[in-house]
Write a protein that holds these residues in place. Sequence first.
Motif, PDB file in Angstrom:
ATOM      1  N   GLY A  39     -12.067  -0.594  -3.136  1.00 42.35           N
ATOM      2  CA  GLY A  39     -11.574  -2.383  -2.702  1.00 42.35           C
ATOM      3  C   GLY A  39     -11.101  -3.125  -1.686  1.00 42.35           C
ATOM      4  N   ASN A  40     -12.025  -2.001  -0.431  1.00 44.49           N
ATOM      5  CA  ASN A  40     -12.490  -2.080   1.062  1.00 44.49           C
ATOM      6  C   ASN A  40     -13.598  -3.162   1.111  1.00 44.49           C
ATOM      7  OD1 ASN A  40     -10.057  -1.047   2.921  1.00 44.49           O
ATOM      8  ND2 ASN A  40     -10.895   0.485   1.397  1.00 44.49           N
ATOM      9  N   LEU A  41     -14.518  -2.828   0.473  1.00 41.66           N
ATOM     10  CA  LEU A  41     -15.816  -4.043   0.495  1.00 41.66           C
ATOM     11  C   LEU A  41     -15.844  -5.464  -0.035  1.00 41.66           C
ATOM     12  CD1 LEU A  41     -18.818  -3.682   1.023  1.00 41.66           C
ATOM     13  CD2 LEU A  41     -19.690  -3.152  -1.614  1.00 41.66           C
ATOM     14  N   ARG A  62     -10.973  -7.269   8.034  1.00 41.20           N
ATOM     15  CA  ARG A  62     -12.351  -7.014   7.808  1.00 41.20           C
ATOM     16  C   ARG A  62     -12.711  -6.322   8.850  1.00 41.20           C
ATOM     17  NH1 ARG A  62     -13.556 -11.683   8.370  1.00 41.20           N
ATOM     18  NH2 ARG A  62     -14.562 -11.885  10.069  1.00 41.20           N
ATOM     19  N   ASN A  63     -12.368  -5.122   9.754  1.00 38.52           N
ATOM     20  CA  ASN A  63     -12.839  -4.106  10.779  1.00 38.52           C
ATOM     21  C   ASN A  63     -11.684  -3.695  10.251  1.00 38.52           C
ATOM     22  OD1 ASN A  63     -14.368  -5.928  12.653  1.00 38.52           O
ATOM     23  ND2 ASN A  63     -12.638  -6.699  14.393  1.00 38.52           N
ATOM     24  N   LEU A  64     -10.715  -3.191   9.670  1.00 40.29           N
ATOM     25  CA  LEU A  64     -10.011  -2.253   9.288  1.00 40.29           C
ATOM     26  C   LEU A  64     -10.518  -1.808   7.767  1.00 40.29           C
ATOM     27  CD1 LEU A  64      -7.168  -0.694   9.677  1.00 40.29           C
ATOM     28  CD2 LEU A  64      -6.002  -1.943   7.587  1.00 40.29           C
ATOM     29  N   SER A  65     -11.495  -2.588   6.838  1.00 39.10           N
ATOM     30  CA  SER A  65     -11.727  -2.427   6.139  1.00 39.10           C
ATOM     31  C   SER A  65     -12.594  -1.836   6.054  1.00 39.10           C
ATOM     32  CB  SER A  65     -12.687  -3.572   5.136  1.00 39.10           C
ATOM     33  OG  SER A  65     -10.904  -4.651   4.611  1.00 39.10           O
ATOM     34  N   LEU A 281      -6.578   4.374   1.206  1.00 36.37           N
ATOM     35  CA  LEU A 281      -6.056   3.931  -0.589  1.00 36.37           C
ATOM     36  C   LEU A 281      -6.426   2.150  -0.622  1.00 36.37           C
ATOM     37  CD1 LEU A 281      -7.265   4.085  -3.554  1.00 36.37           C
ATOM     38  CD2 LEU A 281      -6.005   5.895  -3.541  1.00 36.37           C
ATOM     39  N   LEU A 282      -4.701   2.647   0.030  1.00 39.50           N
ATOM     40  CA  LEU A 282      -3.213   1.429  -0.064  1.00 39.50           C
ATOM     41  C   LEU A 282      -3.908  -0.253   0.405  1.00 39.50           C
ATOM     42  CD1 LEU A 282      -0.378   3.473   0.512  1.00 39.50           C
ATOM     43  CD2 LEU A 282      -1.168   2.980  -1.111  1.00 39.50           C
ATOM     44  N   ASN A 283      -4.468   0.677   1.816  1.00 45.89           N
ATOM     45  CA  ASN A 283      -4.740  -0.929   1.912  1.00 45.89           C
ATOM     46  C   ASN A 283      -4.689  -2.303   1.503  1.00 45.89           C
ATOM     47  OD1 ASN A 283      -4.084  -0.374   5.236  1.00 45.89           O
ATOM     48  ND2 ASN A 283      -5.419   1.063   5.482  1.00 45.89           N
ATOM     49  N   PRO A 284      -6.684  -1.305   0.401  1.00 42.91           N
ATOM     50  CA  PRO A 284      -7.686  -2.292   0.303  1.00 42.91           C
ATOM     51  C   PRO A 284      -6.352  -3.119  -0.993  1.00 42.91           C
ATOM     52  CG  PRO A 284      -7.950  -0.150  -0.570  1.00 42.91           C
ATOM     53  CD  PRO A 284      -7.335  -0.526   0.616  1.00 42.91           C
ATOM     54  N   ILE A 285      -5.263  -2.435  -1.920  1.00 43.25           N
ATOM     55  CA  ILE A 285      -4.004  -2.526  -2.887  1.00 43.25           C
ATOM     56  C   ILE A 285      -3.210  -3.715  -1.937  1.00 43.25           C
ATOM     57  CG2 ILE A 285      -2.532  -1.534  -4.678  1.00 43.25           C
ATOM     58  CD1 ILE A 285      -4.103   1.226  -4.994  1.00 43.25           C
ATOM     59  N   ILE A 286      -2.857  -3.042  -1.058  1.00 42.09           N
ATOM     60  CA  ILE A 286      -1.593  -4.038  -1.162  1.00 42.09           C
ATOM     61  C   ILE A 286      -2.396  -5.771   0.106  1.00 42.09           C
ATOM     62  CG2 ILE A 286      -0.490  -4.421   1.589  1.00 42.09           C
ATOM     63  CD1 ILE A 286       0.034  -0.969   1.639  1.00 42.09           C
ATOM     64  N   TYR A 287      -3.723  -5.304   0.644  1.00 39.44           N
ATOM     65  CA  TYR A 287      -4.090  -6.697   1.109  1.00 39.44           C
ATOM     66  C   TYR A 287      -4.801  -7.951   0.199  1.00 39.44           C
ATOM     67  CZ  TYR A 287      -2.676  -5.012   5.654  1.00 39.44           C
ATOM     68  OH  TYR A 287      -1.159  -4.593   6.881  1.00 39.44           O
ATOM     69  N   SER A 288      -5.305  -7.238  -1.042  1.00 40.47           N
ATOM     70  CA  SER A 288      -5.834  -8.433  -2.400  1.00 40.47           C
ATOM     71  C   SER A 288      -5.366  -7.751  -3.511  1.00 40.47           C
ATOM     72  CB  SER A 288      -7.478  -6.683  -2.289  1.00 40.47           C
ATOM     73  OG  SER A 288      -6.854  -6.007  -3.641  1.00 40.47           O
TER      74      SER A 288
END
Length: 311
Positions: A39-41, A62-65, A281-288
Motif C-alpha cells: 500500500g505504501n509503495l 510520500r515521506n510518510l509512506s 497499515l491504515l495510512n495507505p488504506i485511508i489515503y489511497s
Amino acid sequence: MANSTMVTEFLLMGFAEMLELRVLYALLFLLMYLATLLGNLIIFTATTLDQSLHTPMYFFLRNLSILDMCYISVTVPKACVNSLTDNRAISAAGCAAQIFLLFWLAVTELLFLTIMACDRYVAICRPLHYPVIMNQRICIQMTLVSLLSGLIYAGVHTGNTFRLSFCMSNVVRQFFCDIPSLLRISCSDTFSNELLIIISAMGIGGSCFIFITMSYSRIFSTVLKFQSRERGKAFSTCVPHILVVSIFLSFGSYVYVRPSTSSDTILDMIFSVFYSIVPPLLNPIIYSLRNKQVKDAVRKIVSRKFYSGKS
C-alpha cells in the motif's frame, strides 16, 4: 552487581507456545506487513510519477509512506522469524538498535502527522496564502527538522535506557524491544527514566495532540460554511487523519506513560500492535482507497504500463 552487566542478549515473548498458533500469528503478521509495504509503495510510486500530485500535501504523504515502510520493518520481520523458528533471542545491540529506530521513526511520524494537519488547516482555512506558506523550501525544512528531532529523541532515550543494569531477568515481556519492558527487568533505579518518558510524552505527544486538535477545530468551523459537497470532501480528508493520530497516541500513551510496576503482558502486546503495526497499515488504506486523486494516478500508471507492455 558484577553479574548485572553481563546480559548480552534478551529473550522476546511470543503470542503463543503451540506451533500451530505461532505459525498462525506469523502468517497474520506477515500478511499485515506485506499489505503495508504494498500500500505504501503504491502511494509513493503514484505521488512520485504523477506530476499533478507534486504538491505539499502529497510531498508529506510520500515521506510518510517511506517512514511507514521503515517503521513496520523494525519490528514485524523479527517477530515473524522468532514465531516461526521459536528462537526468541535478540542481542543487546540488536535490542538497542530496535528501540532507537522505533523511537526515531515513531516521533518523526507523529511530527509528520502534525505537519499534515497544519497543511490541511492552511489549505482549507487560508487557501489564498497556501502557496506562500507551504512552499517547497518550508516543506523540506520541516521534514529535516522532524527527522533531526526524532533522531535526538531516540538517542536520548536509548542511551538513558542502556546505561541501566539488567540482573533480574533477560526476558522482555513484549514481541519486540521497548523501553517499558526493559525498565521492568532492570535492577537499577528507573525513576529518572520513567520521569523522562512522562515529560517527553507530555512535551512532544501532548504538544502535537493539542496542535492537531486546534487545527482540526478551526478546519471544522470553516468547513461548516461550505456547500454540502465541499463539506463532505473536506471531512473525508480530515476525519481519517484524526483516526490514525488518535490510535497512534492513545495506545502508545497507555503502554509508555503508565507506571512500569503495573503490567499485563498480553494486553501490552495487543496494545503495542495498535501503535506499531496498525497506523502504517491504515495510512495507505485511508489515503489511497478514499482519495480520488491517488486512485486516478494509480490507474494512469497501471494503464501506461499495460499499453507499453502490449506494444
